[in-house]
Design a protein around this motif. Structure first.
Motif, PDB file in Angstrom:
ATOM      1  N   ALA A 204       0.853  -1.190   0.000  1.00 39.40           N
ATOM      2  CA  ALA A 204       0.000   0.000   0.000  1.00 39.40           C
ATOM      3  C   ALA A 204       0.890   1.242   0.000  1.00 39.40           C
ATOM      4  CB  ALA A 204      -0.924  -0.010   1.215  1.00 39.40           C
TER       5      ALA A 204
ATOM      6  N   GLU B 170       1.484   5.264  -0.178  1.00 38.76           N
ATOM      7  CA  GLU B 170       0.966   6.603   0.091  1.00 38.76           C
ATOM      8  C   GLU B 170       2.149   7.545  -0.064  1.00 38.76           C
ATOM      9  OE1 GLU B 170      -2.160   7.395   0.595  1.00 38.76           O
ATOM     10  OE2 GLU B 170      -2.921   5.350   0.772  1.00 38.76           O
ATOM     11  N   ARG B 171       1.860   8.816  -0.142  1.00 43.32           N
ATOM     12  CA  ARG B 171       2.918   9.801  -0.314  1.00 43.32           C
ATOM     13  C   ARG B 171       3.977   9.622   0.784  1.00 43.32           C
ATOM     14  NH1 ARG B 171       1.410  15.282   1.631  1.00 43.32           N
ATOM     15  NH2 ARG B 171      -0.117  13.820   2.193  1.00 43.32           N
TER      16      ARG B 171
ATOM     17  N   THR C 109       2.712   6.854   6.903  1.00 40.49           N
ATOM     18  CA  THR C 109       2.051   6.192   5.776  1.00 40.49           C
ATOM     19  C   THR C 109       0.712   5.592   6.203  1.00 40.49           C
ATOM     20  OG1 THR C 109       4.223   5.718   4.829  1.00 40.49           O
ATOM     21  CG2 THR C 109       2.370   4.462   3.963  1.00 40.49           C
TER      22      THR C 109
ATOM     23  N   ARG D 284      -1.158   6.586   8.680  1.00 40.35           N
ATOM     24  CA  ARG D 284      -2.072   7.711   8.938  1.00 40.35           C
ATOM     25  C   ARG D 284      -2.728   8.167   7.637  1.00 40.35           C
ATOM     26  NH1 ARG D 284       1.266  10.366  11.777  1.00 40.35           N
ATOM     27  NH2 ARG D 284       0.511   9.723  13.813  1.00 40.35           N
ATOM     28  N   LEU D 285      -1.945   8.288   6.569  1.00 41.43           N
ATOM     29  CA  LEU D 285      -2.484   8.687   5.267  1.00 41.43           C
ATOM     30  C   LEU D 285      -3.423   7.623   4.707  1.00 41.43           C
ATOM     31  CD1 LEU D 285       0.707  10.225   3.606  1.00 41.43           C
ATOM     32  CD2 LEU D 285      -1.274  11.450   4.536  1.00 41.43           C
ATOM     33  N   TRP D 286      -3.049   6.351   4.835  1.00 44.85           N
ATOM     34  CA  TRP D 286      -3.889   5.265   4.336  1.00 44.85           C
ATOM     35  C   TRP D 286      -5.227   5.254   5.073  1.00 44.85           C
ATOM     36  CZ3 TRP D 286      -6.341   0.861   6.049  1.00 44.85           C
ATOM     37  CH2 TRP D 286      -6.768  -0.035   5.064  1.00 44.85           C
TER      38      TRP D 286
ATOM     39  N   ALA E 274      -6.712   7.760   6.566  1.00 44.36           N
ATOM     40  CA  ALA E 274      -7.480   8.949   6.170  1.00 44.36           C
ATOM     41  C   ALA E 274      -8.162   8.719   4.822  1.00 44.36           C
ATOM     42  CB  ALA E 274      -6.573  10.170   6.122  1.00 44.36           C
ATOM     43  N   ARG E 275      -7.461   8.080   3.918  1.00 47.19           N
ATOM     44  CA  ARG E 275      -8.036   7.791   2.599  1.00 47.19           C
ATOM     45  C   ARG E 275      -9.187   6.787   2.687  1.00 47.19           C
ATOM     46  NH1 ARG E 275      -6.651   4.804  -1.703  1.00 47.19           N
ATOM     47  NH2 ARG E 275      -4.701   4.020  -0.884  1.00 47.19           N
ATOM     48  N   HIS E 276      -9.218   6.023   3.772  1.00 46.45           N
ATOM     49  CA  HIS E 276     -10.277   5.037   3.991  1.00 46.45           C
ATOM     50  C   HIS E 276     -11.222   5.490   5.115  1.00 46.45           C
ATOM     51  CE1 HIS E 276      -7.357   2.708   1.667  1.00 46.45           C
ATOM     52  NE2 HIS E 276      -8.412   2.046   1.251  1.00 46.45           N
ATOM     53  N   ASN E 277     -11.341   6.813   5.270  1.00 44.61           N
ATOM     54  CA  ASN E 277     -12.268   7.425   6.239  1.00 44.61           C
ATOM     55  C   ASN E 277     -12.009   6.978   7.679  1.00 44.61           C
ATOM     56  OD1 ASN E 277     -13.663   8.850   4.197  1.00 44.61           O
ATOM     57  ND2 ASN E 277     -14.734   6.952   3.672  1.00 44.61           N
TER      58      ASN E 277
ATOM     59  N   SER F  13      -8.902   7.081  11.197  1.00 42.67           N
ATOM     60  CA  SER F  13      -7.741   7.701  11.837  1.00 42.67           C
ATOM     61  C   SER F  13      -7.313   6.796  12.989  1.00 42.67           C
ATOM     62  CB  SER F  13      -8.085   9.090  12.369  1.00 42.67           C
ATOM     63  OG  SER F  13      -8.948   8.984  13.491  1.00 42.67           O
TER      64      SER F  13
END
Length: 131
Positions: free
Chosen positions: A43, A45-46, A91, A93-95, A97-100, A102
């Motif tokens: 997976a 993420e930025r 990473t 945390r970003l994943w 967030a992208r899946h609604n 935290s």
């Protein structure tokens, strides 16, 4: 099982990516045999990548897979440095967030599967956002 291709520079040997992919696949199978359910692999993420994301009961598990041929210069587990942990936390945390989600809303943990030679170590809850 499909045959793993040889590396381009050295016939019969895997390149770094192929070796990593093979150990991640082995880790996934091993964890599935322990009752975890697969969600995602590699997976991105930025700023980072999480090797495996799985579910263990109601917990989302972010898994770092490490491999070292031997423990001569420190085992695979020792290669998960604090800097690597921070990168994985970011990473994840970003994943989430992208899946609604935290860290506050999703029950999650960070595990490490470390292969050193023929030995496997599964460190559950190896680190967290408070360590």
């Amino acid at each position: 099982m499909a045959q793993i291709p040889a590396g381009a520079n050295r016939p019969g040997e895997l390149n770094r990516k192929q070796t990593g992919d093979a150990w991640e696949a082995k880790a996934r199978c091993w964890l599935e045999s322990k009752g975890l359910q697969f969600i995602a692999a590699n997976a991105r993420e930025r700023g980072g990548e999480i090797d495996l994301i799985m579910r263990h009961n109601h917990t989302t598990v972010f898994i770092e897979v490490r491999y070292r041929r031997s423990g001569r210069f420190g085992g695979a587990l020792s290669s998960v440095t604090r800097a690597k942990q921070v990168k994985l936390l970011h990473t994840a945390r970003l994943w989430l967030a992208r899946h609604n989600g935290s860290f506050d809303t999703v029950d999650c943990r960070f595990d490490v599967i470390a292969f050193t030679g023929n030995e496997v170590e599964w460190i559950q809850n190896a680190f967290n956002d408070h360590s």
